[in-house]
Design a protein around this motif. Structure first.
Motif, PDB file in Angstrom:
ATOM      1  N   ILE A  37       0.926  -1.627  -0.273  1.00  0.00           N
ATOM      2  CA  ILE A  37      -0.050   0.075  -0.004  1.00  0.00           C
ATOM      3  C   ILE A  37       0.690   1.386   0.273  1.00  0.00           C
ATOM      4  CG2 ILE A  37      -1.717   1.355   0.988  1.00  0.00           C
ATOM      5  CD1 ILE A  37      -2.655  -1.577   2.498  1.00  0.00           C
ATOM      6  N   GLY A  51       1.423   4.832   0.916  1.00  0.00           N
ATOM      7  CA  GLY A  51       1.512   5.914   1.124  1.00  0.00           C
ATOM      8  C   GLY A  51       1.973   7.308   0.677  1.00  0.00           C
ATOM      9  N   HIS A 106      -7.620  -1.431   3.768  1.00  0.00           N
ATOM     10  CA  HIS A 106      -7.558  -1.201   2.548  1.00  0.00           C
ATOM     11  C   HIS A 106      -8.406  -1.960   1.181  1.00  0.00           C
ATOM     12  CE1 HIS A 106      -4.706  -0.520  -1.141  1.00  0.00           C
ATOM     13  NE2 HIS A 106      -5.148   1.237  -0.893  1.00  0.00           N
ATOM     14  N   PRO A 135     -10.120   1.561  -0.351  1.00  0.00           N
ATOM     15  CA  PRO A 135      -9.153   2.498  -0.898  1.00  0.00           C
ATOM     16  C   PRO A 135      -8.686   3.831  -0.837  1.00  0.00           C
ATOM     17  CG  PRO A 135      -8.980   1.280  -2.332  1.00  0.00           C
ATOM     18  CD  PRO A 135     -10.382   0.973  -2.031  1.00  0.00           C
ATOM     19  N   GLU A 136      -9.447   3.927  -0.306  1.00  0.00           N
ATOM     20  CA  GLU A 136      -9.550   5.372  -0.508  1.00  0.00           C
ATOM     21  C   GLU A 136     -10.055   6.334   1.240  1.00  0.00           C
ATOM     22  OE1 GLU A 136     -12.376   7.469  -3.776  1.00  0.00           O
ATOM     23  OE2 GLU A 136     -10.964   7.274  -5.261  1.00  0.00           O
ATOM     24  N   GLU A 191      -6.709   5.661   2.101  1.00  0.00           N
ATOM     25  CA  GLU A 191      -5.326   6.398   2.256  1.00  0.00           C
ATOM     26  C   GLU A 191      -5.324   7.798   3.089  1.00  0.00           C
ATOM     27  OE1 GLU A 191      -5.688   6.184  -1.802  1.00  0.00           O
ATOM     28  OE2 GLU A 191      -4.660   4.234  -2.378  1.00  0.00           O
ATOM     29  N   SER A 192      -7.804   8.163   3.485  1.00  0.00           N
ATOM     30  CA  SER A 192      -7.281   9.268   3.833  1.00  0.00           C
ATOM     31  C   SER A 192      -7.478   9.890   5.568  1.00  0.00           C
ATOM     32  CB  SER A 192      -8.986  10.475   3.342  1.00  0.00           C
ATOM     33  OG  SER A 192      -9.877   9.520   4.658  1.00  0.00           O
ATOM     34  N   ARG A 235      -3.666   9.397   5.952  1.00  0.00           N
ATOM     35  CA  ARG A 235      -3.714  10.899   5.932  1.00  0.00           C
ATOM     36  C   ARG A 235      -3.241  11.728   7.064  1.00  0.00           C
ATOM     37  NH1 ARG A 235      -4.848  10.283   0.523  1.00  0.00           N
ATOM     38  NH2 ARG A 235      -7.036  11.413   0.972  1.00  0.00           N
TER      39      ARG A 235
END
Ligand SMILES: NC(=O)C1=CN([C@@H]2O[C@H](COP(=O)(O)OP(=O)(O)OC[C@H]3O[C@@H](n4cnc5c(N)ncnc54)[C@H](OP(=O)(O)O)[C@@H]3O)[C@@H](O)[C@H]2O)C=CC1
Ligand SMILES: C[C@H](CCC(=O)O)[C@H]1CC[C@H]2[C@@H]3C(=O)C[C@@H]4C[C@H](O)CC[C@]4(C)[C@H]3CC[C@]12C
Length: 276
Positions: free
Chosen positions: A158, A160, A253, A257-258, A261-262, A265
């Motif tokens: 994944i 990052g 994930h 997935p989105e 990822e958020s 972050r």
């Protein structure tokens, strides 16, 4: 498909007298693997660039009970080092049982700067040298029905932010060694390939690189090192360490997935990321 008769239970005796190469053995997880293998009475050939550190690691390995311990220092940027290492194994031991590929070149946890030369060099150190070492080792590993252990990262599954060049080298490893594993199975070659998908581990270099940005508590390098050896000895195709954290990240994930990822972050202290 899973044609190896993989043993189920790990016993440290499995490593006694085995001939093992560990790369990146002067510090971090590689150094800890050397100490575990020494306690298990394996024969060790260690490598990294810094001779003074390797000398100390070898001394400690001998104190801990290694059947033998030696080193070759050099940089994995150099195309001749893989051949040199495997020649040393052949000349001193007449064979090889386990190849542990663990070293990484220097990379910063930061925005991609556009330095293509750095990507090229990191590919050479973190990926091409792994391929060269495995290629040079395969004849001896076929003979001993041995094992290749590839130390990778969740960053190779994944991607990052702030690890673009590093992440690319780890994705490359997974592609190459997963394909090679299947070719060995087709050819009925009994050499196992274990891919280690690691999360955040408390080595000096990783903590120095990311602790100002990532608030998580890293997992212990000593336990990580032992789990890698265990997975290699049991001929497992894959290791997740720490198991729950890595398993959860991969699962979330794969589903969203989105969102994943958020969340990642959002957990970073972005204001602390140093721009180079
Ligand atoms: N720590 C972590 O959080 C994580 C680590 N991993 C993986 O675990 C493995 C070990 O990481 P870790 O222990 O943290 O790393 P360290 O930085 O502690 O160790 C890296 C090792 O590689 C050697 N090395 C560096 N550059 C070169 C080079 N050009 N040629 C040959 N050897 C070199 C270093 O020694 P020297 O400088 O003397 O050459 C050292 O022995 C890596 O594959 C990494 O990707 C994966 C996920 C997370
Ligand atoms: C942030 C990641 C996982 C989420 C978490 O908080 O647990 C980390 C998991 C793997 C780490 C990287 C890694 O693979 C080792 C690199 C070693 C280098 O010396 C610099 C740091 C790393 C890029 C490291 C950064 C954090 C992770 C991506």
């Amino acid at each position: 498909f899973y044609f190896y008769s993989a043993p189920e239970n790990f016993d440290e005796e499995m490593l006694r007298g085995k001939r093992v190469i560990v790369t990146g053995a002067s510090s971090g997880i590689g150094e800890q693997m050397a100490y575990h293998l020494a306690r298990m009475e394996a024969h060790l050939l260690l490598t990294a660039r810094t001779e003074a550190k390797l000398q100390k690691v070898v001394e400690r390995c001998l104190e801990l009970g290694a059947a033998s311990a030696r080193y070759i220092s050099g940089s994995m940027d150099s195309p001749s080092l893989p051949q040199q290492l495997l020649r040393e194994a052949e000349n001193t031991w007449g064979g090889l049982d386990m190849l542990i590929l663990n070293h990484i070149g220097q990379s910063s946890f930061t925005y991609f700067s556009g330095d293509v030369e750095h990507v090229r060099k990191l590919m050479e150190t973190n990926f091409v040298s792994y391929v060269a070492l495995a290629t040079a080792a395969l004849p001896m590993l076929k003979e001993s029905e041995g094992s290749i252990v590839v130390v990778s990262s969740i960053a190779g599954r994944i991607a990052g932010p702030f690890t673009a060049p590093y992440s690319a080298t780890k994705f490359a490893l997974e592609g190459f060694f997963s394909s090679l594993r299947q070719e060995l199975i087709i050819d009925k070659v009994n050499v196992s390939i274990t891919l280690c998908i690691l999360g955040y581990i408390n080595t000096e270099s990783a903590v120095r690189a990311v602790s100002h940005v990532i608030p998580d508590t890293p997992a212990p390098k000593e336990e990580c090192a032992l789990e890698i050896i265990r997975a290699g000895a049991l001929r497992h195709r894959q290791l997740h360490y720490p198991a729950r954290a890595v398993g959860t990240m991969l699962l979330i994930h794969s589903i969203a997935p989105e969102l994943f990822e958020s969340i990642v972050r959002g957990s970073y202290r972005l204001e602390n990321v140093r721009r180079t």
